[in-house]
Enzyme design. Structure first.
Site, PDB file in Angstrom:
ATOM      1  N   ASP A 107      -8.186   5.735  10.197  1.00  0.00           N
ATOM      2  CA  ASP A 107      -8.309   5.037   8.928  1.00  0.00           C
ATOM      3  C   ASP A 107      -9.133   3.763   9.098  1.00  0.00           C
ATOM      4  O   ASP A 107      -8.717   2.683   8.718  1.00  0.00           O
ATOM      5  CB  ASP A 107      -6.915   4.742   8.356  1.00  0.00           C
ATOM      6  CG  ASP A 107      -6.947   4.585   6.840  1.00  0.00           C
ATOM      7  OD1 ASP A 107      -8.014   4.868   6.243  1.00  0.00           O
ATOM      8  OD2 ASP A 107      -5.937   4.168   6.256  1.00  0.00           O
ATOM      9  N   GLY A 120       3.879   1.124   2.488  1.00  0.00           N
ATOM     10  CA  GLY A 120       4.962   0.156   2.389  1.00  0.00           C
ATOM     11  C   GLY A 120       4.385  -1.222   2.184  1.00  0.00           C
ATOM     12  O   GLY A 120       3.228  -1.374   1.805  1.00  0.00           O
ATOM     13  N   GLY A 133       0.842  -1.191   0.000  1.00  0.00           N
ATOM     14  CA  GLY A 133       0.000   0.000   0.000  1.00  0.00           C
ATOM     15  C   GLY A 133       0.868   1.229   0.000  1.00  0.00           C
ATOM     16  O   GLY A 133       2.083   1.146  -0.158  1.00  0.00           O
TER      17      GLY A 133
END
Ligand SMILES: *[C@@H]1O[C@H](CO)[C@@H](O)[C@H](O)[C@H]1NC(C)=O
Ligand SMILES: *[C@@H]1O[C@H](CO)[C@@H](O)[C@H](O)[C@H]1NC(C)=O
Ligand SMILES: *[C@@H]1O[C@H](CO)[C@@H](O)[C@H](O)[C@H]1NC(C)=O
Ligand SMILES: *[C@@H]1O[C@H](CO)[C@@H](O)[C@H](O)[C@H]1NC(C)=O
Ligand SMILES: *[C@@H]1O[C@H](CO)[C@@H](O)[C@H](O)[C@H]1NC(C)=O
Ligand SMILES: *[C@@H]1O[C@H](CO)[C@@H](O)[C@H](O)[C@H]1NC(C)=O
Ligand SMILES: *[C@@H]1O[C@H](CO)[C@@H](O)[C@H](O)[C@H]1NC(C)=O
Length: 670
Positions: free
Chosen positions: A466, A353, A350
């Site tokens: 997130d 990393g 992603g």
């Protein structure tokens, strides 16, 4: 002297009858000591000290007296009085950071099927709180676990069938009668502490007392009224259990006495074996001088080596790194674990990393290693100090951070491996496996309790930032666990969130975020709302391939809701097999959380009440304000491009492409 000592160590009474009523161990050497039933990493050291755990991470140790005791009168079923005294020492791996603690234990079996860490080797996540455990324990806990409502990281508690203590107090003892005479004691001080546990069956009360000396204080630390008759069974085993977590301590018992229906024989700390202390200091001047010469020479050599390594090899541990709590793995260890970060071991990739599957060489445990590359040491330093806090977050619905490692600009984070990957691969497009409604609802509850813990359960408010399907991981038993705290930033309770960077994933981003740049618990609730809708509908919150009017999921659900046909939006893949009340709750709650005005969204605590059915949702919902992705969008992308550290993969988002599942951490896709 030696003779005297060993005669003490050998002094032991084993009663003649098969049902014993007394135990006395002044050290565990010799005849009866080796007879203790040991489990896990527990062992008797050659000096006669019972060592329940060493300072390895995530281990547990049990030591029980070999035969069971009769704890209840056969004719009337009433529990007998009992009394026990023992000397314990807890030596943490790092000063001030201990984990997790030990417990005096009365159990139906010597072979506890339990977990380490916060479970103290006593219970596991499936039997916790069950009345059929018949477990009584007095915990000496050196880690604060919010899951069980621990009061601090240095307390004594009485546990019945659960690790949520029925009564607890900060460790200490009373000099006199008054409250003001309380002296604090640090359990993990590495010094011996004498403890007494006394149950008085005539008064039905448990007293727990601790002291740094052999004299028993008159006033107990804890007095908890309880009749143990229904809790204990007739025949029970007595002993100790201890466990370590990410942070570890060595847990020792120096001596132990126990008596049914009478006072336990007193222990005298001075006659018990002692842990080898730190080496004695030299006093002579000559020695002092030669030592300092030697030290000087050593320093020169070490400095030379340091400089050499500094230039030759960048894996130098800097001073600030030593202050970081969670386990620091060596680069070599992680390289070996992931077979040299081979592509074959890659689980996902992603914006931040790559994530690799690995097997730790020593313990053979499966882990997920996230590799983040970054070139500014300053940013990395800030980030790593956050990891120190994140490493202390502990909840069964969070993906546990096991440790970390830094090498040059690479930061490696080691997490529990989640066998079933991320939730998104069970929901969107054409999933191979479809989760039933029951499984979906369980995952929703799991994520909700993880978020509640982050928002309210920790000493700081933790904003996840997130929340989305690809950050919800499923373990071997399909429990939902929230992962990726890479974005989470911490700020103190009550303080203003101070960051201005916008991070998150489009479709889950609260509309106020691009404007204010401030993530709040309420913006997490917004993202959770989006997650609720996608789990129930099996669709992404933004579906760029769809017709314009169906592109925003929340609008679509709202439309059906106003038409009174909300069940139309439920995922077809469920084939109508779902609990209607639960589905409606989830969808309505999804709409409520998706409200454009932060103040109109519920808190996670309210969300839990709605999900548990403890509170009813309003009959009439207000229309969620238009979330307005269109206007905010360009501005938002700019803010991302200019942010230095939060590299998001924005490039893969486009109107004619899939919304980027920006961090499929353990996803199968590559
Ligand atoms: C071990 O314990 C059992 C039961 O308490 C006892 O009968 C036996 O004598 C002990 N054995 C040794 C070697 O101490
Ligand atoms: C702790 O004990 C276990 C089992 O006895 C052993 O494998 C491990 O190496 C020990 N760890 C340390 C840090 O001494
Ligand atoms: C057990 O209970 C009976 C009835 O209450 C009592 O007579 C007896 O003394 C008790 N036995 C013991 C060992 O306490
Ligand atoms: C949890 O403990 C119970 C009771 O001791 C046991 O039956 C069960 O197998 C354990 N579960 C796990 C997952 O270890
Ligand atoms: C408690 O444990 C018993 C026996 O292991 C089991 O049958 C029961 O379902 C458990 N109850 C709960 C609430 O988990
Ligand atoms: C002790 O705590 C457990 C779990 O929190 C609870 O179920 C039980 O009723 C409590 N027992 C007493 C005697 O307070
Ligand atoms: C003892 O610890 C408590 C917090 O647990 C603290 O408020 C108090 O000041 C301490 N007392 C002393 C004498 O250090």
């Amino acid at each position: 002297m030696l003779l005297q000592l060993s005669s003490f160590l050998l002094f032991l009474l084993i009663p003649v009858s098969s049902q014993p009523s007394q135990i006395f161990y002044a050290g565990f050497k010799g005849v009866g000591g080796n007879n203790m039933t040991l489990n896990g990493v527990a062992e008797i050291e050659h000096n006669g000290i019972l060592k329940l755990t060493n300072d390895s991470s995530k281990v547990m140790g049990h030591a029980f007296y070999p035969t069971a005791f009769q704890f209840k009168n056969s004719s009337d079923g009433k529990a007998f009085s009992f009394s026990s005294s023992f000397a314990l020492v807890i030596v943490p791996e790092f000063p001030k950071l201990g984990g997790h603690g030990l417990a005096f234990t009365i159990a139906t079996t010597k072979d506890l099927k339990a977990l380490p860490s916060q479970y103290l080797g006593l219970l596991n996540s499936s039997d916790i709180g069950n009345f059929s455990n018949h477990l009584f324990a007095v915990e000496f806990d050196t880690a604060q676990d919010f899951e069980f409502g621990d009061i601090n990281d240095n307390h004594v508690g009485i546990d019945i069938n659960s690790l949520a203590s029925n009564d607890s107090a900060p460790a200490g003892y009373y000099n006199g009668d008054g409250d003001s005479s309380k002296q604090n004691l640090t359990l993990k001080s590495g010094k011996p502490i004498l403890a007494w546990v006394d149950y008085d069956s005539s008064q039905s009360v448990i007293h727990v007392t601790i002291s740094p000396s052999s004299t028993k204080p008159k006033r107990p630390l804890l007095s908890f009224p309880v009749d143990l008759s229904p809790i204990l069974e007739k025949s029970m085993y007595v002993g100790f259990s201890a466990s370590t977590g990410l942070l570890a301590s060595s847990h020792y018992i120096l001596g132990w006495s126990f008596q049914i229906d009478g006072p336990a024989p007193p222990l005298d700390l001075s006659t018990l074996p002692q842990l080898p202390g730190p080496k004695k200091k030299h006093t002579s001047l000559m020695v002092g001088v030669s030592v300092s010469c030697f030290v000087l020479a050593l320093c020169t050599i070490l400095f030379g080596i340091y400089m050499y390594r500094r230039y030759k090899n960048a894996d130098v541990i800097e001073a600030w790194e030593l202050e970081i709590g969670p386990h620091r793995y060596s680069y070599q260890e992680l390289k070996k674990a992931t077979k040299g970060f081979k592509d074959k071991e890659l689980l996902g990739q992603g914006g931040f990393g790559s994530v690799y599957k690995g097997t730790l060489p020593k313990s053979k445990t499966l882990v997920a290693v996230k590799r983040i590359s970054h070139d500014s040491n300053q940013g990395l330093r800030e980030f790593v100090s956050e990891i120190a806090s994140i490493g202390r977050l502990r909840h069964r619905n969070l993906v546990q951070l096991l440790g970390w490692c830094r090498r040059r600009g690479d930061l490696l984070l080691v997490y529990d491996f989640m066998a079933n990957g991320s939730l998104d691969k069970y929901l969107f497009d054409d999933p191979e496996t479809i989760l039933s409604w029951e499984q979906r609802f369980k995952v929703i509850m799991d994520v909700a309790s993880a978020l509640l813990y982050l928002h309210e359960g920790f000493e700081q408010v933790v904003i996840h930032r997130d929340v989305k399907a690809s950050n919800v991981l499923l373990d071997g038993e399909l429990n939902g666990r929230l992962g990726d705290f890479g974005l989470a930033r911490l700020y103190d309770h009550g303080a203003n969130p101070s960051t201005t960077r916008v991070v998150g994933t489009l479709g889950y981003l609260a509309p106020e975020l691009p404007r204010t740049g401030k993530a709040t618990p309420s913006s997490d609730v917004f993202a959770f709302g989006a997650l609720l809708l996608e789990v129930a509908c099996g669709l992404r919150p933004l579906e760029p391939k769809a017709l314009p009017e169906d592109m925003v999921l929340v609008d679509c659900v709202w439309k059906k809701y106003t038409q009174g046909r909300i069940l139309d939006v439920v995922d077809r893949k469920l084939n109508g097999d779902f609990n209607e009340r639960e589905v409606v709750t989830v969808l309505k709650l999804g709409l409520l959380c998706s409200n454009g005005a932060p103040g109109s969204r519920p808190s996670m605590r309210q969300v839990m009440r709605f999900l548990h059915g403890e509170a009813g949702l309003p009959d009439e919902l207000r229309k969620p304000e238009d979330v307005g992705y269109q206007e905010g969008f360009d501005e938002f992308l700019h803010s991302l491009e200019s942010s230095s550290f939060d590299q998001m993969s924005t490039s893969s988002f486009g109107r004619n492409r899939d919304v980027d599942a920006s961090f499929p951490y353990f996803a199968n896709t590559r």
